[in-house]
Design an enzyme around this catalytic site. Sequence first.
Site, PDB file in Angstrom:
ATOM      1  N   GLY A 240       0.896  -1.629   0.355  1.00  0.00           N
ATOM      2  CA  GLY A 240      -0.126  -0.091   0.160  1.00  0.00           C
ATOM      3  C   GLY A 240       0.599   1.076   0.052  1.00  0.00           C
ATOM      4  N   GLU A 275       3.913  -7.228   1.816  1.00  0.00           N
ATOM      5  CA  GLU A 275       3.298  -7.347   0.493  1.00  0.00           C
ATOM      6  C   GLU A 275       3.219  -6.175  -1.126  1.00  0.00           C
ATOM      7  OE1 GLU A 275      -1.005  -8.909   0.647  1.00  0.00           O
ATOM      8  OE2 GLU A 275      -0.266 -10.315   1.215  1.00  0.00           O
ATOM      9  N   ARG A 278       3.290  -1.437  -5.869  1.00  0.00           N
ATOM     10  CA  ARG A 278       3.843  -0.197  -6.700  1.00  0.00           C
ATOM     11  C   ARG A 278       5.299   0.342  -5.756  1.00  0.00           C
ATOM     12  NH1 ARG A 278      -0.783   3.262  -8.372  1.00  0.00           N
ATOM     13  NH2 ARG A 278      -1.703   1.770  -6.647  1.00  0.00           N
ATOM     14  N   CYS A 343     -11.797   6.175 -28.915  1.00  0.00           N
ATOM     15  CA  CYS A 343     -12.794   6.746 -29.595  1.00  0.00           C
ATOM     16  C   CYS A 343     -13.779   6.972 -27.999  1.00  0.00           C
ATOM     17  CB  CYS A 343     -13.810   6.252 -30.465  1.00  0.00           C
ATOM     18  SG  CYS A 343     -13.050   6.405 -31.826  1.00  0.00           S
ATOM     19  N   GLU A 344     -13.253   7.448 -26.930  1.00  0.00           N
ATOM     20  CA  GLU A 344     -13.623   7.484 -25.880  1.00  0.00           C
ATOM     21  C   GLU A 344     -13.426   8.817 -25.368  1.00  0.00           C
ATOM     22  OE1 GLU A 344     -14.766   5.181 -22.383  1.00  0.00           O
ATOM     23  OE2 GLU A 344     -14.516   3.890 -23.549  1.00  0.00           O
ATOM     24  N   TYR A 372       0.472  -1.261 -12.377  1.00  0.00           N
ATOM     25  CA  TYR A 372      -0.417  -0.715 -13.068  1.00  0.00           C
ATOM     26  C   TYR A 372      -0.627  -0.379 -13.714  1.00  0.00           C
ATOM     27  CZ  TYR A 372      -0.738  -2.049  -8.384  1.00  0.00           C
ATOM     28  OH  TYR A 372      -1.295  -3.085  -6.634  1.00  0.00           O
TER      29      TYR A 372
HETATM   30  C1  LIG Z   1      -2.953  -4.950  -4.283  1.00  0.00           C
HETATM   31  C2  LIG Z   1      -2.319  -5.465  -3.464  1.00  0.00           C
HETATM   32  C3  LIG Z   1      -1.233  -5.193  -2.289  1.00  0.00           C
HETATM   33  C4  LIG Z   1      -0.430  -4.584  -3.758  1.00  0.00           C
HETATM   34  O1  LIG Z   1      -0.550  -3.088  -3.190  1.00  0.00           O
HETATM   35  P1  LIG Z   1       0.539  -2.012  -3.599  1.00  0.00           P
HETATM   36  O2  LIG Z   1      -0.417  -0.667  -3.381  1.00  0.00           O
HETATM   37  O3  LIG Z   1       0.992  -1.958  -5.035  1.00  0.00           O
HETATM   38  O4  LIG Z   1       1.561  -2.191  -2.847  1.00  0.00           O
HETATM   39  C5  LIG Z   1      -0.608  -5.880  -2.162  1.00  0.00           C
HETATM   40  N1  LIG Z   1      -1.473  -6.880  -1.203  1.00  0.00           N
HETATM   41  C6  LIG Z   1      -2.718  -7.350  -1.139  1.00  0.00           C
HETATM   42  C7  LIG Z   1      -3.855  -8.415  -0.935  1.00  0.00           C
HETATM   43  C8  LIG Z   1      -3.265  -6.406  -2.281  1.00  0.00           C
HETATM   44  O5  LIG Z   1      -4.101  -6.807  -3.477  1.00  0.00           O
END
Ligand SMILES: *Cc1c(COP(=O)(O)O)cnc(C)c1O
Length: 419
Positions: A240, A275, A278, A343-344, A372
């Site tokens: 996140g 996890e 980004r 075309c949007e 992403y």
């Molecule tokens: C999308 C996601 C992430 C990664 O999120 P980032 O903002 O890219 O770090 C981690 N864990 C889960 C469960 C996700 O769905």
Amino acid sequence: MDHFAIKNGVMHAEDVPLPRIAEEVGTPVYVYSRATLERHARVFREALDDVPDKLIAFAVKANPNLSVLKVLQRQGYGADVVSVGEMRRALAAGMAPENIVFSGVGKTRAELIAALEAGIGQFNIESEEEGVELAEVAREMGKEARCTLRINPDVDAGTHDKISTGKADNKFGVPISEAGQIFGKLAGEQGVNLRGVAVHIGSQLADLAPLENAFTKLGELVAALRGAGHTITHVDLGGGLGVPYKQGEELPSPAEYGKMVARLTQDWGVKLIFEPGRVIAGNAGVLLTRVVRVKRGIKDPFVIVDAAMNDLARPALYGAYHDFTAVEPSGADMTANIVGPICETGDTFAMGRLCDKLVAGDLAVFRTAGAYGATMASSYNSRGFVAEVLVDGDKFAVVADRIDASSIMDAERVPEWLD
Ligand SMILES: *Cc1c(COP(=O)(O)O)cnc(C)c1O
């Protein structure tokens, strides 16, 4: 910090001038920098030096390219996957099954079976129903699934609604108010080894406070679960962390995040799983595009580029901002609307943007497109799938071929009775 910079008037990815890639591979094309990926992987890992026992599992959905995964595997990263397709990619990149974590609210029975067969390290269960089904599948296979229960902590991550995942009315995890009871039920199921809890409250977080709030609630839950007699050995803190999309934008650094995590979790006595997606890949990629033409507008001119919303969906999906700069800036600037050919009206990257002056045929980049980006591409308007390139010093390789519109058409058939 990234490795995309102007040298002798021309933007380079590391030591490769971008016009060379445009020449050889065509445009639009995603260009990733290995040195930048490695730097981000290292910075994030070092930020967690004070966390003794951990697994860093790259969120594959941010950038599933095999070569990108390989770079991260060589940095000791595992993978957070949300489908069997992503699991296969992580395995193909050489990630050890035990370093793979499987998240997602809609894992099918076939996916649960495939992941058990592969022997992945952890399932993040997102509902009581899923836990019951996983236990049943595992028993039938004579296996035991290592699991955490994903908790919805009901915190507002303060990010875009479409990438906020930790509010009570979001589809993810089980409500924290019911977590103790659901944990107790699933912990008694044969076939699952429920050994911890997980959270992930959203993406592109610009503030540590919501994370701190969620982790604090999780710490209290861990204590309560232990109080109820459960053994908790693993806690997954999700991803996140946001990245700067605008020059000069200030966001919490991995170091600040790491300090906060170490302070909150020092007495938990668990293995922590992270996890990040980004924050590792975002600034390690650009989308290289060529200006098709510049069209007069009522107010500002339209700079029409050969990349579109099917190649980079974030502006159309979330109103996201991407820096847009010339590959060979002349020093002059212009105010323009940056649009693609689709075309949007949604196929608009920016309106009234002050940017480098561009004319037909010029090359330009959308920055911070490594996460992403290509992974969300579609073939809308029969445009084919965008190519991807990885740069390493003074060399580069095409790491995903362009899939042109005719190859996509080859997968279609007109039935006899229609011919
Ligand atoms: C999308 C996601 C992430 C990664 O999120 P980032 O903002 O890219 O770090 C981690 N864990 C889960 C469960 C996700 O769905």
